[in-house]
Motif scaffolding. Sequence first.
Motif, PDB file in Angstrom:
ATOM      1  N   TRP A  93     130.747  35.173 101.862  1.00  0.00           N
ATOM      2  CA  TRP A  93     130.843  36.125 100.735  1.00  0.00           C
ATOM      3  C   TRP A  93     130.736  37.566 101.204  1.00  0.00           C
ATOM      4  CZ3 TRP A  93     125.956  37.921  98.088  1.00  0.00           C
ATOM      5  CH2 TRP A  93     126.225  38.820  97.048  1.00  0.00           C
ATOM      6  N   LEU A  94     129.657  37.904 101.912  1.00  0.00           N
ATOM      7  CA  LEU A  94     129.468  39.287 102.352  1.00  0.00           C
ATOM      8  C   LEU A  94     130.455  39.661 103.450  1.00  0.00           C
ATOM      9  CD1 LEU A  94     125.567  39.506 102.318  1.00  0.00           C
ATOM     10  CD2 LEU A  94     127.185  40.368 100.614  1.00  0.00           C
ATOM     11  N   GLY A  95     130.804  38.687 104.297  1.00  0.00           N
ATOM     12  CA  GLY A  95     131.804  38.964 105.328  1.00  0.00           C
ATOM     13  C   GLY A  95     133.146  39.325 104.722  1.00  0.00           C
ATOM     14  N   SER A  96     133.536  38.643 103.642  1.00  0.00           N
ATOM     15  CA  SER A  96     134.826  38.941 103.005  1.00  0.00           C
ATOM     16  C   SER A  96     134.834  40.338 102.385  1.00  0.00           C
ATOM     17  CB  SER A  96     135.146  37.887 101.943  1.00  0.00           C
ATOM     18  OG  SER A  96     134.232  37.971 100.847  1.00  0.00           O
ATOM     19  N   LEU A  97     133.693  40.745 101.830  1.00  0.00           N
ATOM     20  CA  LEU A  97     133.609  42.091 101.244  1.00  0.00           C
ATOM     21  C   LEU A  97     133.699  43.176 102.304  1.00  0.00           C
ATOM     22  CD1 LEU A  97     130.765  41.522  98.615  1.00  0.00           C
ATOM     23  CD2 LEU A  97     133.190  41.919  98.139  1.00  0.00           C
ATOM     24  N   VAL A 115     120.975  35.818  96.511  1.00  0.00           N
ATOM     25  CA  VAL A 115     121.447  34.496  96.930  1.00  0.00           C
ATOM     26  C   VAL A 115     120.435  33.949  97.935  1.00  0.00           C
ATOM     27  CG1 VAL A 115     123.340  33.170  97.932  1.00  0.00           C
ATOM     28  CG2 VAL A 115     123.826  35.262  96.639  1.00  0.00           C
ATOM     29  N   PRO A 116     119.887  32.761  97.695  1.00  0.00           N
ATOM     30  CA  PRO A 116     118.803  32.259  98.555  1.00  0.00           C
ATOM     31  C   PRO A 116     119.298  31.833  99.933  1.00  0.00           C
ATOM     32  CG  PRO A 116     119.418  30.615  96.933  1.00  0.00           C
ATOM     33  CD  PRO A 116     120.181  31.851  96.573  1.00  0.00           C
ATOM     34  N   ALA A 118     125.998  45.036 102.535  1.00  0.00           N
ATOM     35  CA  ALA A 118     125.396  43.713 102.631  1.00  0.00           C
ATOM     36  C   ALA A 118     123.944  43.873 103.063  1.00  0.00           C
ATOM     37  CB  ALA A 118     126.154  42.865 103.642  1.00  0.00           C
ATOM     38  N   GLN A 119     123.017  43.306 102.302  1.00  0.00           N
ATOM     39  CA  GLN A 119     121.599  43.379 102.643  1.00  0.00           C
ATOM     40  C   GLN A 119     121.060  41.967 102.882  1.00  0.00           C
ATOM     41  OE1 GLN A 119     118.482  44.278  99.688  1.00  0.00           O
ATOM     42  NE2 GLN A 119     117.800  45.920 101.048  1.00  0.00           N
TER      43      GLN A 119
END
Length: 271
Positions: free
Chosen positions: A153-157, A142-143, A188-189
């Motif tokens: 997105w990554l915070g929710s995961l 994701v850019p 998350a990277q």
Amino acid sequence: MSVFIDDAMLAAYVDGELDPAQLREIDRLLIADPQARYKVRRMRETTALLRAACAESHFQEVPDRLMQLVEKRPAPARTPWLHRMMAASVLLICLAGIDYTLDHHAWPVETAAAMNERTAMMDEIAAYHLVYARQTEHLAEVPAERREHIEAWLGSLLNRSLKVPDLSSQGLKFEGARLLAIDAYPVAQLLWSREHGDPVALCVTFGPTESKPLNIEHHRGLNVGVWDENGYTYVVVGALTEDGVRRIAAKVDTSVGVGEVPQQEGVLHEG
């Protein structure tokens, strides 16, 4: 297009020898297949035990006096087939011993399981980074233009608020993010490029509740810094000096925002 996955490919996955498409296929398999996760864990443990057994620190320097005696003694003649049989026998004995160790838990937990599991996690992140850092057009999934989406997105995961650190003072430009999976846990990277040098990454995943200070190890030619705080593990990886790793780690906001950090069963790297 699906990729045929056998034990040889799982071994290549553990050794960091796959391309991004193959990595994604195996990540999906590991999420769905407990047997595949078990095999990968066993392969990592075997690799860690082999590295520990063959570490240079286990071998003392041979005294000069003994070396002189060995050099003076004529070497007995051996046929090539005998050489090969002896080497094969030694290898089989070593592998059998390692397999017995894994099955019977003969090594202390600190050295064989808890400590090596964390090391294996750092090594796998370094292996991922070596693959993705070679990408130019597809460095990030994701850019950077979608920063707000990345954080949400990554915070929710990870069941937390997540903010992309501003690392411009370190000469780094945010390029975007991607999702990794290690032992079926989300990682998350976040990725940054720099004018001179390879990309740098920050990884965030679930961690132990106990906080641990920054520790830097060398994996696959890269410096990898890891620390735990507020129930999460943070990893900085790249072709950086140790001071560079520390400077980046100091810029990371480890607060998790409003809400309680959920406790995860079977966290990746306790110990």
